[in-house]
Design an enzyme around this catalytic site. Structure first.
Site, short mmCIF file in Angstrom:
data_model
loop_
_atom_site.label_atom_id
_atom_site.label_comp_id
_atom_site.label_asym_id
_atom_site.label_seq_id
_atom_site.Cartn_x
_atom_site.Cartn_y
_atom_site.Cartn_z
N GLU A 198 -10.44 9.88 18.73
CA GLU A 198 -9.00 9.62 18.93
C GLU A 198 -8.52 8.65 17.86
OE1 GLU A 198 -7.11 11.06 21.22
OE2 GLU A 198 -8.78 12.16 22.12
N SER A 216 -8.38 8.13 4.08
CA SER A 216 -8.85 7.50 2.84
C SER A 216 -10.37 7.59 2.70
CB SER A 216 -8.39 6.03 2.77
OG SER A 216 -6.99 5.95 2.82
N LEU A 241 -24.59 -5.84 20.35
CA LEU A 241 -23.44 -5.25 19.65
C LEU A 241 -23.97 -4.69 18.34
CD1 LEU A 241 -20.29 -4.93 19.33
CD2 LEU A 241 -20.28 -7.16 18.26
N ARG A 244 -2.27 -11.00 -3.75
CA ARG A 244 -3.07 -10.10 -2.91
C ARG A 244 -4.38 -10.75 -2.46
NH1 ARG A 244 -1.94 -4.85 -2.79
NH2 ARG A 244 -4.12 -4.36 -2.40
N HIS A 249 -6.63 -11.06 1.14
CA HIS A 249 -8.04 -10.74 1.38
C HIS A 249 -8.78 -11.91 2.02
CE1 HIS A 249 -7.48 -6.94 -0.44
NE2 HIS A 249 -7.41 -7.35 -1.69
N TRP A 300 -12.85 0.48 -6.46
CA TRP A 300 -13.21 -0.04 -7.80
C TRP A 300 -12.07 0.14 -8.78
CZ3 TRP A 300 -17.46 -2.89 -7.71
CH2 TRP A 300 -18.49 -2.58 -6.80
N ARG A 328 -6.32 2.37 12.49
CA ARG A 328 -5.95 1.99 11.11
C ARG A 328 -4.75 1.06 11.20
NH1 ARG A 328 -6.18 4.94 5.33
NH2 ARG A 328 -5.23 3.25 4.14
N ASP A 367 -6.60 -2.32 6.94
CA ASP A 367 -5.69 -2.12 5.81
C ASP A 367 -4.51 -3.09 5.89
OD1 ASP A 367 -4.85 -0.90 3.50
OD2 ASP A 367 -3.83 0.76 4.51
N SER A 408 -13.91 0.71 -0.27
CA SER A 408 -14.18 2.14 -0.46
C SER A 408 -14.72 2.42 -1.87
CB SER A 408 -12.90 2.95 -0.23
OG SER A 408 -12.01 2.78 -1.33
C1 IPE Z 1 -8.89 2.22 2.66
O1 IPE Z 1 -7.79 1.44 2.32
C2 IPE Z 1 -10.14 1.50 2.29
C3 IPE Z 1 -10.40 0.28 3.02
C4 IPE Z 1 -9.68 -0.19 3.99
C5 IPE Z 1 -11.55 -0.42 2.60
P1 IPE Z 1 -7.02 1.64 0.94
O2 IPE Z 1 -5.86 0.72 1.00
O3 IPE Z 1 -7.93 1.48 -0.19
O4 IPE Z 1 -6.58 3.16 1.03
P2 IPE Z 1 -5.40 3.91 0.31
O5 IPE Z 1 -5.58 3.73 -1.15
O6 IPE Z 1 -4.13 3.29 0.79
O7 IPE Z 1 -5.53 5.33 0.79
C1 IPE Z 2 -7.31 -3.65 2.86
O1 IPE Z 2 -6.11 -4.16 2.39
C2 IPE Z 2 -8.54 -4.28 2.21
C3 IPE Z 2 -9.20 -3.44 1.22
C4 IPE Z 2 -8.93 -2.20 0.94
C5 IPE Z 2 -10.24 -4.08 0.42
P1 IPE Z 2 -5.43 -3.60 1.08
O2 IPE Z 2 -5.93 -4.36 -0.08
O3 IPE Z 2 -5.58 -2.12 0.97
O4 IPE Z 2 -3.91 -3.98 1.33
P2 IPE Z 2 -2.64 -3.07 1.03
O5 IPE Z 2 -2.88 -1.76 1.67
O6 IPE Z 2 -2.50 -2.98 -0.45
O7 IPE Z 2 -1.51 -3.82 1.66
MG MG Z 3 -4.48 -0.52 1.51
#
Ligand code: IPE
Ligand code: IPE
Ligand code: MG
Length: 235
Positions: free
Chosen positions: A199, A188, A123, A25, A29, A61, A180, A12, A57
């Site tokens: 853990e 999430s 792995l 953003r 990525h 979408w 996380r 995340d 997730s």
């Molecule tokens: C969880 O992260 C999903 C992934 C890392 C793929 P999100 O950034 O989408 O989760 P929320 O919305 O903060 O809970």
């Molecule tokens: C995680 O980073 C990657 C995916 C969920 C695809 P985020 O895109 O959720 O980044 P933040 O949480 O908005 O910073």
């Molecule tokens: Mg996020």
């Protein structure tokens, strides 16, 4: 030092990491994806046998079309690169989640990677794509109900292992450690069944900056935990 056999990571913070640098953003990525290329080798060097990452997730979408399209492009690219990573690390790759929502060409690339890497077992790398724990359980329950209807499954015989066997993670051990990144402390919708005794480790470090030293820190912290599984530890 005890190395957790199975580590799961909610990767995340790509978006916030980019924003802090005044970048879009999607740049986050791209850098997050670069890090995903490195993390398997890092896991192997640290002695981890199973690595599962949450990359997209069922809820993701809901993001803008531009962001989702950017991610799909990265996943396409990544599937190709992952063939080499799997060969270098003798790594078997499985995608968990429901791939049917993806474009057919991405589904083909996923299948190709899974088939190619099925010869390896040093792995085990699981990538959660269009994954949601509730969706996974829903799909599993549907298949179980279907099997009961066909007479292939006796409701009386259903155990916890039967249920595990219907999940996308069938055959894999449950995670020992969940990481996380980027400060949020929630699941999430990730692996809710499988994480029953795992853990948890939360770090403020954003995913693009999560390197070998940070991974090692998480393992060190894991070693200070007193795992009990409901029992009482001998002194
Ligand atoms: C969880 O992260 C999903 C992934 C890392 C793929 P999100 O950034 O989408 O989760 P929320 O919305 O903060 O809970
Ligand atoms: C995680 O980073 C990657 C995916 C969920 C695809 P985020 O895109 O959720 O980044 P933040 O949480 O908005 O910073
Ligand atoms: Mg996020």
């Amino acid at each position: 030092m005890i190395v957790p056999r199975h580590v799961a990571i909610i990767l995340d913070g790509n978006g916030r990491w980019a924003k802090a640098k005044g970048m879009p953003r999607t740049y986050g990525h791209v850098k997050g994806c670069d890090n995903l290329e490195k993390i398997c080798t890092v896991a192997k060097e640290l002695g981890v046998k199973y690595l599962t990452v949450y990359a997209f997730s069922t809820e993701n979408w809901k993001r803008s079309k531009e962001e989702v399209d950017g991610l799909m492009k990265l996943f396409r690219n990544y599937m190709k690169k992952c063939i080499k990573i799997s060969r270098d690390n003798k790594m078997r790759v499985r995608v968990i989640g429901d791939p049917r929502a993806f474009d057919p060409d991405l589904q083909d690339k996923i299948r190709e990677l899974e088939e190619y890497s099925s010869q390896f077992d040093e792995l085990h790398f699981q990538i959660a794509l269009n994954y949601g724990s509730r969706d996974e359980i829903t799909r599993a329950v549907r298949r179980m109900a279907e099997d009961v209807r066909k007479g292939a499954l006796d409701p009386e015989s259903i155990t916890e292992d039967t249920i595990s066997g219907y999940l996308d993670t069938r055959g894999l051990p449950d995670p020992d450690l969940l990481i996380r990144t980027s400060g949020e402390e929630r699941l999430s919708n990730f692996l809710m069944w499988q994480l029953a005794y795992t853990e948890f480790y939360f770090t403020d470090v954003a995913w693009p900056d999560f390197d070998k030293a940070e991974f090692a820190k998480a393992i060190e912290k894991y070693n200070k935990r007193d795992r009990r599984y409901g029992g009482v530890k001998e002194d």
